[in-house]
Structures are given as structure tokens and as C-alpha cells.
Design an enzyme around this catalytic site. Structure first.
Site, mmCIF file in Angstrom:
data_model
loop_
_atom_site.group_PDB
_atom_site.id
_atom_site.type_symbol
_atom_site.label_atom_id
_atom_site.label_comp_id
_atom_site.label_asym_id
_atom_site.label_seq_id
_atom_site.Cartn_x
_atom_site.Cartn_y
_atom_site.Cartn_z
ATOM 1 N N CYS A 2 29.974 6.459 -20.630
ATOM 2 C CA CYS A 2 28.518 6.323 -20.493
ATOM 3 C C CYS A 2 28.259 5.224 -19.462
ATOM 4 C CB CYS A 2 27.905 5.904 -21.827
ATOM 5 S SG CYS A 2 28.330 7.012 -23.140
ATOM 6 N N ARG A 27 28.554 8.868 -14.499
ATOM 7 C CA ARG A 27 29.440 8.474 -15.620
ATOM 8 C C ARG A 27 29.138 9.295 -16.860
ATOM 9 N NH1 ARG A 27 31.821 3.385 -15.047
ATOM 10 N NH2 ARG A 27 32.074 3.328 -17.288
ATOM 11 N N TRP A 75 27.244 10.142 -22.257
ATOM 12 C CA TRP A 75 28.148 11.294 -22.285
ATOM 13 C C TRP A 75 28.587 11.371 -23.737
ATOM 14 C CZ3 TRP A 75 33.353 12.511 -23.219
ATOM 15 C CH2 TRP A 75 33.763 13.776 -22.754
ATOM 16 N N ASN A 101 28.836 1.579 -24.559
ATOM 17 C CA ASN A 101 29.744 2.500 -23.860
ATOM 18 C C ASN A 101 31.100 2.355 -24.523
ATOM 19 O OD1 ASN A 101 31.155 4.083 -22.040
ATOM 20 N ND2 ASN A 101 31.439 2.404 -20.596
ATOM 21 N N GLY A 102 31.628 3.461 -25.075
ATOM 22 C CA GLY A 102 32.943 3.398 -25.713
ATOM 23 C C GLY A 102 32.928 4.179 -27.011
ATOM 24 N N GLU A 493 46.523 20.532 -8.325
ATOM 25 C CA GLU A 493 45.300 19.818 -7.911
ATOM 26 C C GLU A 493 44.261 20.799 -7.386
ATOM 27 O OE1 GLU A 493 44.133 17.104 -8.511
ATOM 28 O OE2 GLU A 493 42.546 16.839 -7.044
ATOM 29 N N LYS A 497 40.547 21.268 -9.021
ATOM 30 C CA LYS A 497 39.309 21.184 -8.235
ATOM 31 C C LYS A 497 38.450 22.424 -8.465
ATOM 32 C CE LYS A 497 39.285 17.803 -7.657
ATOM 33 N NZ LYS A 497 40.265 16.965 -8.184
ATOM 34 N N GLU A 500 37.071 22.660 -12.146
ATOM 35 C CA GLU A 500 36.134 21.648 -12.668
ATOM 36 C C GLU A 500 34.778 21.673 -11.966
ATOM 37 O OE1 GLU A 500 37.142 17.476 -12.388
ATOM 38 O OE2 GLU A 500 38.255 17.780 -10.562
ATOM 39 N N HIS A 516 57.737 34.622 -14.520
ATOM 40 C CA HIS A 516 58.076 34.385 -15.940
ATOM 41 C C HIS A 516 56.835 34.492 -16.815
ATOM 42 C CE1 HIS A 516 62.109 33.191 -14.807
ATOM 43 N NE2 HIS A 516 61.582 32.471 -13.835
ATOM 44 N N LYS A 615 32.765 10.906 -14.713
ATOM 45 C CA LYS A 615 33.632 10.363 -13.672
ATOM 46 C C LYS A 615 34.741 9.500 -14.240
ATOM 47 C CE LYS A 615 35.148 9.564 -9.582
ATOM 48 N NZ LYS A 615 35.909 10.647 -8.935
HETATM 49 C C1 AGP Z 1 39.692 14.808 -11.273
HETATM 50 O O1 AGP Z 1 38.903 15.518 -10.324
HETATM 51 C C2 AGP Z 1 38.959 14.592 -12.569
HETATM 52 N N1 AGP Z 1 37.680 14.016 -12.379
HETATM 53 C C3 AGP Z 1 39.799 13.860 -13.601
HETATM 54 O O2 AGP Z 1 40.905 14.671 -13.891
HETATM 55 C C4 AGP Z 1 40.321 12.458 -13.192
HETATM 56 O O3 AGP Z 1 41.277 12.568 -12.183
HETATM 57 C C5 AGP Z 1 40.987 11.834 -14.429
HETATM 58 O O4 AGP Z 1 40.012 11.679 -15.439
HETATM 59 C C6 AGP Z 1 41.646 10.487 -14.139
HETATM 60 O O5 AGP Z 1 40.676 9.558 -13.734
HETATM 61 P P1 AGP Z 1 41.170 8.147 -13.135
HETATM 62 O O6 AGP Z 1 41.915 8.431 -11.875
HETATM 63 O O7 AGP Z 1 39.906 7.378 -12.907
HETATM 64 O O8 AGP Z 1 42.046 7.508 -14.165
#
Ligand code: AGP
Length: 620
Positions: A2, A27, A75, A101-102, A493, A497, A500, A516, A615
Site C-alpha cells: 500500500c 503501489r 492493495w 502498510n504491511g 521474463e 511481461k 502481467e 515433454h 509495484k
Molecule cells: C515484474 O514485472 C513484477 N512486477 C514482479 O514480478 C517483480 O519483479 C517482483 O515482485 C520482484 O520485485 P522486486 O524486484 O522489487 O523485489
């Protein structure tokens, strides 16, 4: 997960809090709210579900005044994204308001105890417990500072935070003390902004960077009391603790979109610079090695390393997987890579000469932080590869390297990935040169690195052609990304991308693994993106492409060679420049990012704030 912000100063708090929330929206953004101590001396709260702009409408309709306030963008972790569950939360009397936050792991026990005392709860959240606890301690007559409301509140916060298990960054208002905000942190970030006639407290500097660049990063188990022109930092035991004031190097237009449609595209296009910033000043051609002073490792330490454990989450994990290949190839040190969420609970085997590397853009990811702490608990030397200066992971490691990618606002990580891989390459050279790598090989890679930004720029300059290819696949429902060797992590990766930001079911595989099982899914609706740069395995890759084509699967091949077979087998080919083999994973990431971006835009997805994501994942 958050975003929180607090402000006290000479101006109206509400507009400043709203602006700050907008800068924290990445966030988490399923509901938001603010609390001010209005000119009447009472706490006024406004909340709304949805994005900050919805809250703004409520405040326009029902204005609040007052030059002190706290605010929160959520969040959801405990309790759905409803108006009731939105922060700020109050206790029974409405005298105390908090934002959090937490995650409070023992909230159920605390809540039951408080309910047994007759307290009524109205939300499903863990955070509401904090408001009740602080209020209970504050109003409790045994509180020996009863004649001094500020001392009383500080003690109430101190007594409360010592009861909480889990993670928190909180800001607290009390209407008896209309010139004070109290903050406390454990496991979730909290930073103080020191302005002119104004003081800020927030989850991260983006919230107030337009007002001040003078910051103090709180550490775990610290409390801060702020007024309009003073602050005091203490431990949870209320012992004064002195903190350094740091100057933020970023300026606000780095944080703005700078004319791009989305932060994500801006950050993709920043990669010639961000990759350069990752290596600039860190390559010593004379000594043919890299300079990574932050690692604080002597040559002897490096010679003694007999194993490297890399742990991270998401994109950062993929960067670590690329790091495995290059570190093993150049230095001969065995490297294991593991999800931080798995590492932290599997009782990892750590020996005295094991080096643990944690990688994290935000430096606040809860699983990665916990993995770091587990590794340290077991006596490992832990290094952090982070982007956010002063972040918790960066500060808790024994040393590390900042990737200097600048603020990454888009939830989908892009420039952080290529900067993390760049640092992995420098680290591989640094270790390898101590362990026998030749000068020539080291300088060959470093010279190629210096040219890499130009190669990245040329891919960016051809992004319209990638856009055209991507838009052909806008209706894809299922996609595979396949690569071999150090292209396998880039395939993962690329899949991450796409999934997500466009919500397409996309998965990455080692190319040879398709036979496989996954190849059972191939049909004319199914898209496969083949990552096939020139390499000793190129013929194997072409064979894998052939296996897909034989089952009528759609194929987009990304390569750096003109090859008739690839052109014959593929529905579309994306051609990128040829670079040094060690750098191919970095360059291949750019078309992966652009491919996902253009499909997501064509599907009208919320590219910068994809559904269900945030984020910085600062909860388990
Ligand atoms: C990647 O596009 C995502 N947003 C997510 O997987 C991110 O890489 C992951 O949460 C790790 O975040 P960090 O690098 O801030 O630790």
C-alpha cells in the site's frame, strides 16, 4: 503493497495528500482515504473505493480543511476492497486515526482480546487493530505521561508496536495533538521528507519529491514524531536515535511520464541510459576487471567462495537466472537460483563459504527480505543488487551494488531487469578475474558492454515494426515463450511481461522441454515466441521451431541472424542486432518487453497498473 503519506505544514493538507497518493498509486489502488485534523480540532475522514481520482471526487463534494493529515492507497490483503476496509482506520472514540502498510500476523489474537474488552470492530482488516490498540493505550489511565498528551501518545504507539507481529509502516494522528504526526516502521518502508515549513512521512520518496529532496530513511523498530518544522527519531523503547539526512538525486521529471503514453514505455525507452548507468564508472580496462566497491569483498573472500545462492522474486529472479549462466561460465563458481518465497522456508543449506545474492528492484519485497534475513541467520555473507537507494534490502545486506536504473514506476519491471543483468555480468567479470579469467576475455565483454546501449537504441528505433507484429496477435489467448541456455530466463521474463499486463495465459520454457508435455497444447490458435539468437544451439532451436510449425502453431521468432529456415518456419520474424554472446540476454529482453507492451495497449489493458498487481510486494 500500500502507499501511505502524512503531511504537516502551513498549507491545506488535503490537496498535498491527494497529489502524494497519486504518485504512490502504483503501489496499490483498490481504495484510498485521507484523515485531517480540521480547523474544528476534530479528525475528519474521507474514503472511496477505486482509484485516487474517485477519492478526489468525494473530497470535492465534501471538502476537508486542516494543515495536518495522513492518507493511504490500498492493495487489499485482509478484507475485500470495500469502503469500510479502506484506510484510515480509527478506534472507538475517533480520537486516533492511523494508516498502515504491511500485514499484522497476530491481529486475530489481538482483535479477540480487544473485543473481549468490549471494543467494537467495523472492518475485516488487520490494520484496524492498530488504531484500537493505540487508542486503548492512549486513554488508559495507567499511562504515566497522562498530563502530557504528546508523551502519552508516543508511549501508546511504543506500547502498541511492541505488541505487533508482522510488518508495518504506520502514520498516526491524534486530535489532542493537532500539530503532530507519529510514524513507526517494522518490515515496511517509511521515509521522512524534510521540507521548508513542512514535514512529510511516506512509504517512498515519490510521494513528496516535488516538495523536498531531503530525506531520512527510517530503519526497522524506529518511531518518528514530526511537527511542521521539527522531527524526532527514537527506537521502539523511545530511546533517541540519530539519523543521517540524505539528498535524493532523482528529480520530479524523472518520475513523470515525460510525454510517453505509459510509464512502462518510458522505462523501456530509457534502457540505453539505464544500462549505461549500470556499468558507467565500474569497468577498469587497464586492470581488465570491474569495480564493485559496494560488495566489500577482498580477493581472498572471492577466492574462498565455493557456492553462490541467488534468491529473488519475479523479474529479479529471472535476472538472477541469467546471472547463473554468466557467473558459472566465467568464474567456475557453482550458482544456484531459487525463489525467495521457497528459499526462506526450505531451511537452505548454507556453508561458511556460501555467498548469497539477493536481487530486488524495490528493495522492499517481503519474501526477498525474509530470504535475506534467513541467509544471515545462517551465517552467510549476503549481497544486495537493488535499484532503490536506502531500501530495506539494500541496508540490511553486508554489501551490494545499486543498479542505478532510476525510478521504475510501471508495475511491470523492464529497465530494472536489464540493469540487474548488466550488474550480474560485471559481477561475473569481477569474480572471474580473481579466479583466472583472462584479461582479453574480460576486456572483450566490457568493450561490448560499452556498445550495448547503441544496440538497444537501434531496437527501440525499430519498435514500430515490433508493434505491427505484436498487434497481429492481440487476440491470442495462450502463448509459449521458448529459449535455450541463457535465453531460457529471458523466455520466462517475456512470458511474465505478457501475462502481467495483457492477462494472456503465457508461459516460458526451455525450448527442448516443449516435447515433454507443453507441445500437446499447440494448435493453430496457440502462439509460440522463439528466442533464437545465433549460438552453438541455433540448429537445435530451429528444430524446436519446426516441431511447433509441424503442429500448425503460430510462431514469432526473435533472432539476430538472417536464416532462410527460420523465415520459412515462422509466421513473423523480429530481427535484432548481433551483440557479444554474453550480452544477448539483455538485448533480447527489449523486443520481449515491447511485444508485451503493444499487445497490452491493443487490448486496452491498464499497462502501468495491471489488475491484481502492485509495484512492490511488501507482504507474503
Ligand atoms: C515484474 O514485472 C513484477 N512486477 C514482479 O514480478 C517483480 O519483479 C517482483 O515482485 C520482484 O520485485 P522486486 O524486484 O522489487 O523485489
Amino acid at each position: 503493497m500500500c502507499g501511505i503519506i502524512g503531511y504537516i505544514g502551513k498549507n491545506d493538507a488535503a490537496p498535498i495528500l491527494i497529489e502524494g497518493l497519486k504518485r504512490l498509486e502504483y503501489r496499490g489502488y483498490d481504495s484510498a482515504g485521507i484523515a485531517t485534523i480540521s480547523d474544528s480540532g476534530k479528525i475528519e475522514i474521507r474514503k472511496q473505493t477505486g482509484k485516487i481520482v474517485e477519492l478526489e471526487k468525494v473530497i470535492n463534494q465534501f471538502p476537508v480543511n486542516g494543515n495536518i493529515g495522513i492518507a493511504h492507497t490500498r492493495w487489499a490483503t485482509h478484507g475485500a476492497a470495500t469502503l469500510t476496509n479502506a484506510h484510515p482506520h480509527v478506534g472507538q472514540t475517533g480520537k486516533i486515526a492511523i494508516v498502515h502498510n504491511g500485514i499484522i500476523e497476530n491481529y486475530a489474537t489481538l482483535k479477540k482480546h480487544l473485543e473481549n474488552e468490549g471494543r467494537k470492530f467495523i472492518t475485516e482488516t488487520d490494520s484496524e487493530v492498530i488504531a484500537h490498540l493505540i487508542e486503548r493505550h492512549y486513554l488508559n489511565d495507567e499511562n504515566k505521561d497522562s498530563n502530557n498528551p504528546l508523551a502519552r501518545l508516543e508511549k501508546a504507539v511504543s506500547d502498541t508496536v511492541k505488541m505487533l507481529e508482522g510488518t508495518f509502516g504506520i502514520a498516526v494522528l491524534c486530535d489532542d495533538i493537532p500539530d503532530t504526526i507519529i510514524g513507526a516502521r517494522k518490515g515496511s518502508p517509511l521515509v521522512l521528507g524534510i521540507g521548508r515549513d513542512a514535514m512529510f512521512i511516506a512509504s517512498d520518496i515519490n510521494a513528496f519529491v516535488t516538495y523536498t529532496k531531503q530525506v531520512i530513511y527510517l530503519d526497522d523498530n524506529e518511531i518518528v514524531t514530526i511537527n511542521r518544522d521539527t522531527y524526532q527519531t527514537k527506537t521502539f523503547e523511545r530511546a533517541p536515535v540519530s539519523k543521517d539526512i540524505e539528498e535524493i538525486s532523482w528529480d520530479i521529471d524523472e518520475i513523470g511520464r515525460a510525454g510517453y503514453d505509459h510509464f512502462m514505455l518510458k522505462e523501456i525507452c530509457e534502457q540505453p541510459d539505464s544500462v549505461r548507468n549500470a556499468f558507467i564508472g565500474r569497468m577498469l580496462h587497464e586492470q581488465a576487471t570491474a569495480k564493485l566497491g559496494g560488495l566489500k569483498l577482498s580477493n581472498k573472500d572471492i577466492l574462498n567462495i565455493d557456492r553462490i545462492l541467488i534468491t529473488a522474486c519475479g523479474t529479479a529472479l529471472h535476472a538472477g537466472m541469467v546471472g547463473k549462466y554468466i557467473i558459472e561460465q566465467l568464474s567456475g563458481i557453482p550458482v544456484e537460483v531459487d525463489f525467495a518465497s521457497e528459499f526462506r522456508y526450505r531451511n537452505p543449506i548454507i556453508r561458511p563459504n556460501t555467498l548469497v545474492l539477493t536481487i530486488s528492484q524495490s528493495g522492499e519485497t517481503a519474501d526477498t527480505l525474509a530470504a535475506l534475513r534467513e541467509a544471515k541467520q545462517k551465517g552467510a555473507t549476503v549481497m544486495g543488487i537493488c535499484n532503490v537507494v536506502g531500501s530495506t534490502i539494500a541496508r540490511e545486506c553486508d554489501g551490494g551494488v545499486y543498479v542505478h536504473a532510476g525510478p521504475e514506476i510501471g508495475v511491470a519491471s523492464t529497465k530494472a531487469f536489464t540493469s540487474q543483468v548488466t550488474v550480474m555480468i560485471l559481477l561475473a567479470i569481477y569474480f572471474a578475474r580473481v579466479r583466472g579469467l583472462s584479461r582479453d576475455t574480460a576486456n572483450e565483454i566490457m568493450k561490448a558492454l560499452e556498445k550495448l546501449p547503441d544496440a538497444i537504441q537501434s531496437v527501440l528505433d525499430s519498435r514500430d515494426s515490433i508493434k505491427k507484429v505484436a498487434e497481429k496477435y492481440v487476440d491470442t489467448q495462450h502463448a509459449f515463450f521458448m529459449g535455450r541456455n541463457d535465453q531460457y530466463p529471458v523466455a520466462l521474463e517475456g512470458a511474465l511481461k505478457l501475462k502481467e499486463i495483457s492477462y494472456i495465459d503465457a508461459n516460458g520454457y526451455p525450448a527442448a522441454e516443449m516435447k515433454h508435455g507443453p507441445i500437446a497444447l499447440i494448435d493453430e490458435q496457440h502462439l509460440t515466441v522463439a528466442l533464437a539468437p545465433d549460438s552453438p544451439l541455433i540448429e537445435k532451436m530451429i528444430a524446436n521451431i519446426q516441431e511447433i510449425q509441424a503442429r500448425k502453431g503460430k510462431i514469432v521468432t526473435v533472432t539476430d541472424i538472417k536464416n532462410q529456415m527460420i523465415e520459412k518456419l515462422s509466421d513473423d520474424v523480429i530481427l535484432i542486432p548481433k551483440v557479444h554472446p554474453a550480452l544477448k540476454p539483455i538485448l533480447m529482453a527489449i523486443p520481449m518487453q515491447l511485444f508485451a507492451y503493444y499487445i497490452a495497449v491493443a487490448r486496452e489493458c491498464d499497462v502501468d497498473q495491471p489488475r491484481n498487481l502492485a509495484k512492490s510486494v511488501t507482504v507474503e
